[in-house]
Design a protein around this motif. Sequence first.
Motif, short mmCIF file in Angstrom:
data_model
loop_
_atom_site.label_atom_id
_atom_site.label_comp_id
_atom_site.label_asym_id
_atom_site.label_seq_id
_atom_site.Cartn_x
_atom_site.Cartn_y
_atom_site.Cartn_z
N HIS A 1 -33.69 64.76 -93.52
CA HIS A 1 -33.67 63.29 -93.48
C HIS A 1 -32.37 62.77 -92.88
N SER A 2 -31.24 63.38 -93.27
CA SER A 2 -29.93 62.89 -92.82
C SER A 2 -29.53 63.41 -91.45
N ASP A 3 -30.04 64.56 -91.04
CA ASP A 3 -29.63 65.18 -89.78
C ASP A 3 -30.86 65.78 -89.09
N PRO A 4 -31.83 64.94 -88.70
CA PRO A 4 -33.12 65.46 -88.21
C PRO A 4 -33.02 66.29 -86.94
N GLU A 5 -32.16 65.92 -86.04
CA GLU A 5 -32.08 66.67 -84.78
C GLU A 5 -31.61 68.09 -84.99
N ARG A 6 -30.53 68.25 -85.76
CA ARG A 6 -30.01 69.61 -85.98
C ARG A 6 -30.96 70.40 -86.88
N ALA A 7 -31.60 69.72 -87.85
CA ALA A 7 -32.56 70.41 -88.72
C ALA A 7 -33.71 70.99 -87.89
N ALA A 8 -34.24 70.17 -86.98
CA ALA A 8 -35.35 70.64 -86.13
C ALA A 8 -34.90 71.77 -85.22
N SER A 9 -33.70 71.64 -84.66
CA SER A 9 -33.19 72.65 -83.73
C SER A 9 -32.97 74.00 -84.41
N LEU A 10 -32.28 74.00 -85.56
CA LEU A 10 -31.98 75.27 -86.23
C LEU A 10 -33.22 75.87 -86.88
N ALA A 11 -34.12 75.02 -87.40
CA ALA A 11 -35.38 75.54 -87.94
C ALA A 11 -36.20 76.18 -86.82
N GLY A 12 -36.16 75.58 -85.64
CA GLY A 12 -36.86 76.18 -84.51
C GLY A 12 -36.32 77.55 -84.15
N ILE A 13 -35.02 77.73 -84.26
CA ILE A 13 -34.42 79.05 -84.00
C ILE A 13 -34.91 80.06 -85.03
N LEU A 14 -34.96 79.67 -86.30
CA LEU A 14 -35.51 80.55 -87.33
C LEU A 14 -36.95 80.95 -87.00
N ALA A 15 -37.75 79.98 -86.61
CA ALA A 15 -39.15 80.27 -86.29
C ALA A 15 -39.25 81.27 -85.13
N ARG A 16 -38.41 81.12 -84.14
CA ARG A 16 -38.45 82.05 -83.00
C ARG A 16 -37.97 83.43 -83.40
N HIS A 17 -36.99 83.50 -84.30
CA HIS A 17 -36.58 84.81 -84.83
C HIS A 17 -37.74 85.50 -85.54
N LEU A 18 -38.53 84.72 -86.28
CA LEU A 18 -39.67 85.30 -87.00
C LEU A 18 -40.69 85.94 -86.06
N VAL A 19 -40.79 85.42 -84.86
CA VAL A 19 -41.76 85.94 -83.89
C VAL A 19 -41.18 87.08 -83.06
N LYS A 20 -39.91 86.99 -82.74
CA LYS A 20 -39.34 87.90 -81.74
C LYS A 20 -38.49 89.03 -82.30
N ASP A 21 -37.96 88.87 -83.52
CA ASP A 21 -37.00 89.85 -84.02
C ASP A 21 -37.60 90.76 -85.08
N SER A 22 -36.98 91.91 -85.24
CA SER A 22 -37.46 92.90 -86.21
C SER A 22 -37.32 92.37 -87.63
N TRP A 23 -38.35 92.65 -88.44
CA TRP A 23 -38.34 92.26 -89.84
C TRP A 23 -37.59 93.29 -90.68
N GLY A 24 -37.32 94.44 -90.09
CA GLY A 24 -36.58 95.48 -90.79
C GLY A 24 -37.34 96.02 -92.00
N ASP A 25 -36.63 96.33 -93.06
CA ASP A 25 -37.27 96.90 -94.26
C ASP A 25 -37.52 95.84 -95.33
N ARG A 26 -37.55 94.59 -94.92
CA ARG A 26 -37.82 93.52 -95.90
C ARG A 26 -39.26 93.60 -96.39
N ASP A 27 -39.47 93.16 -97.62
CA ASP A 27 -40.81 93.09 -98.19
C ASP A 27 -41.68 92.15 -97.34
N ARG A 28 -42.88 92.60 -97.04
CA ARG A 28 -43.79 91.78 -96.22
C ARG A 28 -44.07 90.43 -96.88
#
Length: 442
Positions: free
Chosen positions: A318-345
């Motif tokens: 709510h207070s910082d929508p632009e940066r929230a959207a930008s950094l959340a988008g980076i997390l989402a792209r990491h979820l698709v492109k990067d290794s999940w490693g040995d984390r629990d599914r």
Amino acid sequence: MEGVPNISIKPQDRYRLSARPLGRGSYAEVFHAVHKETGKEVALKRAHLRQEARDRTKREIQDQKRLAHPNIMPIFDHDPGFAWYTMPLALGSLKDLRKGPDEEELASILFALGQALDVAHRLGLVHRDISPPNILALPGESGAKYRWVVADWGMVRRPPGEASRALTRTGQGMGTPGFDAPELSVDPRQATPAVDVYSLGRIAAWYLTGKMPTSGVRLLPDAEFLHWRLFVNSSTQQDVQLRIKTMSKLQQMVQAALDDRDEPVLTRARRLVEEVVLGQEESLEALVRLVDAHQDDADLYFDYFAQIPSVRSRAWAHSDPERAASLAGILARHLVKDSWGDRDREYVSTPLAFLHTILQALVSNNNLGHAQDLAADFFAADVYWRDQEQRQRSLQWLADIQAPADRMLAPVLSARPDVMEYYKEPGWQARSLVLGTILTGG
């Protein structure tokens, strides 16, 4: 009155000048000179003949004389008509004298210049052209090799109402390319102290990496100087609202960079998340800055960024929508492109839920442009992982969406047949006719 000449004295009346200048700039040139009576060696800066150059030199003399600080270049003598002045003969500039990255030297330079510029800023003066060639070295004292000073104050911005004649136009380029804050290209007359903060941050980036920065392109240290990354990123944000704005804060972050040398990024992130959970608001901002500075670190995003509690993440969006959207988008792209490693599914539901919370908050606060930017990445991550718990949350949310948010989401969904297929479910009904048609084919 600015620009009106007074009685002038030729520099040759007092000084013997070298045949060739030591350097030339846009409005003046600098000579090696010797005072005829005392034999003292100095640098003499003489304005070019055009009126704008003389006006800049006059302003430089007047304002530099106001700034009595050991890390601001002093003025020894000047023409009563302000056509020239003398100053100590420098040993060289930071550009010339940098031999390699020495973080202790860098910190010392940043502390010294930060204190000097803070004095200027308190008087309403903004330099607007901090760069390695404008940081000069004088002989040091008390065992120090150099005393670094800020020179070349001809582009200084005076406080509103103090300048008798405007020397700068809207849209006029100012500053040294690569070190110039982006707002200088819009209206340099509105420059704030954050402009000089930006330039010092870019100097740190250049100093640590050895690479000349390009205007508008991120340049961050890595490897052995990774602990400086947060400082550089925070001081060189393109958006002035996200940038460090004062020299006192800059000096605090320089000290933090030194203090954090032995604390790994992920250890710091864990500590900050714990503090956020305990309700420490300043720790959330610190965590966001850390995540922003390390956008390529998937572990940081998976294990710590995604752990921000939903109450905190909604308030942040709510207070910082632009940066929230930008950094959340980076997390989402990491979820698709990067290794999940040995984390629990099953743990994937945590970052997916975090993304969904940010997206929901953006929509509910009517930040639809930022929501649309994030929606594409969120849906891609949701489909990629096929987490049934998150799928049900997504469907329930989509069923409740109404105008105008439905028209924002419609093109995002329509562009991905795999997303439309993933969300199709018999008997599903939406309040929005637009989304209902897209996801049911009806």
